[in-house]
Design a protein around this motif. Structure first.
Motif, short mmCIF file in Angstrom:
data_model
loop_
_atom_site.label_atom_id
_atom_site.label_comp_id
_atom_site.label_asym_id
_atom_site.label_seq_id
_atom_site.Cartn_x
_atom_site.Cartn_y
_atom_site.Cartn_z
N ILE A 156 6.96 6.20 -1.29
CA ILE A 156 5.57 6.44 -1.63
C ILE A 156 5.29 5.83 -3.00
O ILE A 156 5.97 6.13 -3.99
N PHE A 157 4.32 4.94 -3.04
CA PHE A 157 3.85 4.34 -4.29
C PHE A 157 2.45 4.92 -4.54
O PHE A 157 1.58 4.83 -3.65
N ALA A 158 2.22 5.48 -5.70
CA ALA A 158 0.97 6.22 -5.89
C ALA A 158 0.27 5.88 -7.20
O ALA A 158 0.91 5.67 -8.23
N THR A 183 4.10 3.80 1.83
CA THR A 183 2.71 4.22 1.81
C THR A 183 2.18 4.11 0.39
O THR A 183 2.81 4.60 -0.56
N VAL A 184 1.05 3.45 0.24
CA VAL A 184 0.36 3.37 -1.05
C VAL A 184 -0.68 4.49 -1.06
O VAL A 184 -1.64 4.47 -0.27
N VAL A 185 -0.47 5.47 -1.93
CA VAL A 185 -1.32 6.65 -1.96
C VAL A 185 -2.23 6.57 -3.18
O VAL A 185 -1.75 6.44 -4.32
N ILE A 204 -2.19 2.63 3.62
CA ILE A 204 -2.92 2.99 2.39
C ILE A 204 -3.65 4.29 2.67
O ILE A 204 -4.42 4.39 3.63
N ALA A 205 -3.40 5.30 1.84
CA ALA A 205 -4.02 6.62 2.03
C ALA A 205 -4.84 6.98 0.80
O ALA A 205 -4.38 6.80 -0.33
#
Length: 331
Positions: A156-158, A183-185, A204-205
């Motif tokens: 997870i990258f945020a 997932t880019v959050v 992308i979220a």
């Protein structure tokens, strides 16, 4: 504290108290022509009464308060280059010139902001961002937020913060394309840009605006913390508070080459000068460097809000300005 006006069914100044601070929020039935009007000034004067006043401004749009309290010392706390924000009031630059001439003390929230005012005022001080270390370091021992469970199985990258014109949306899209297993959050409200402009991919979220209390658990589930800022006029003077928050939370940080990040944190954050380098830096950051993370934690520990407030009080005293410090807190 006087807030900027907001739309209401009738003209009224709503007064409330929160955590020992009296807050005045003007409600106006017609679009407000200015950040301060005669009615809100009258309300503030009534609340102040005969007590000692200090005019402390965060925006030049309220410079009229210096005329309303002509004998009060003036403090300008410049936290952003507001005149360069999208949809900025065209009167901002001229009013800032006036405020800088009137101010007894000027505080600036970063190196670039300090350089922008140092030759235009007599008593400027540099205070880069601080951090609530205890709050954000709880990410080290807090279970990941339940909402992140849906992204389990990959890194997870945020990004945590306001989603606005300062972000490089093409970079965010490119990062998600380069790491389809991740997932880019994006955590935060969308402001001043059309949501239709946001990149849309399956990985992308957008989690929207979150309470401050949720941030440690959200960061606890993150492998790499992002600062994907565009490098343009909007970001030339920013000193992102989130840098130290990420550090305190024990997350490796990848940032574009925002001048203040380069000046303050180039030996701790992974700094990229273009989109390709940013994507490559994320791969490096995934493989945690314990020594770099320790340096990051040390940087955060030295920048507590309590330490900043103590130093600010010293600057005010040196300028002959008396303030009552009931307790430390963020600016």
């Amino acid at each position: 504290m006087l807030e900027e006006p907001m739309a209401g069914d009738q003209d009224d100044d709503v007064v409330r108290s929160h955590d020992g601070v009296t807050i005045v929020t003007p409600h106006r039935s017609a679009p407000a022509a200015d950040a301060v009007d005669d009615a809100s000034i009258a309300t503030v004067r009534r609340l102040v009464g005969g007590r000692h006043a200090v005019v402390w401004l965060y925006t030049p749009m309220m410079v009229a308060l210096t005329e309303a309290f002509p004998s009060a010392p003036v403090v300008y706390d410049k936290m952003d280059e507001l005149a360069k924000f999208a949809l900025a009031d065209p009167r901002l630059a001229g009013r800032e010139d006036e405020l800088l001439r009137r101010a007894d003390v000027v505080f600036t929230g970063g190196r670039s902001l300090y350089r922008s005012v140092a030759g235009r005022t007599q008593n400027a001080h540099l205070y880069s961002s601080g951090v609530d270390v205890a709050h954000f370091s709880s990410a080290l021992v807090t279970p990941a937020h339940p909402e992140l469970a849906q992204f389990a199985g990959g890194p997870i990258f945020a990004y945590v913060g306001v989603i606005d014109e300062r972000l490089d949306l093409e970079l965010i899209d490119g990062l998600a394309a380069a790491y389809p297993e991740a997932t880019v959050v994006m955590i935060g409200p969308v402001v001043k840009i059309d949501e239709s402009a946001l990149p849309r991919r399956a990985n992308i979220a957008y989690l929207g605006k979150r309470d401050y209390d949720e941030l440690p658990s959200l960061l606890a589930g993150v492998n790499v913390a992002l600062m994907p800022f565009a490098l343009n006029d909007h970001t030339q003077h920013i000193s992102p508070t989130k840098t130290l928050e990420y550090f305190a939370a024990g997350r490796p940080v990848v940032s574009t080459a925002v001048p203040d990040v380069v000046g303050d944190h180039r030996d701790v954050a992974y700094v990229a000068h273009d989109r390709a380098e940013f994507i490559a830096m994320v791969e490096r950051a995934r493989h945690r460097d314990p020594a770099r993370l320790r340096r990051a934690a040390d940087s955060a520990a030295r920048a507590t809000w309590d330490a900043i407030v103590t130093a600010i009080c010293g600057d005010l005293a040196a300028a002959g300005i008396s303030v009552h410090r009931a307790r430390a807190g963020v600016r």
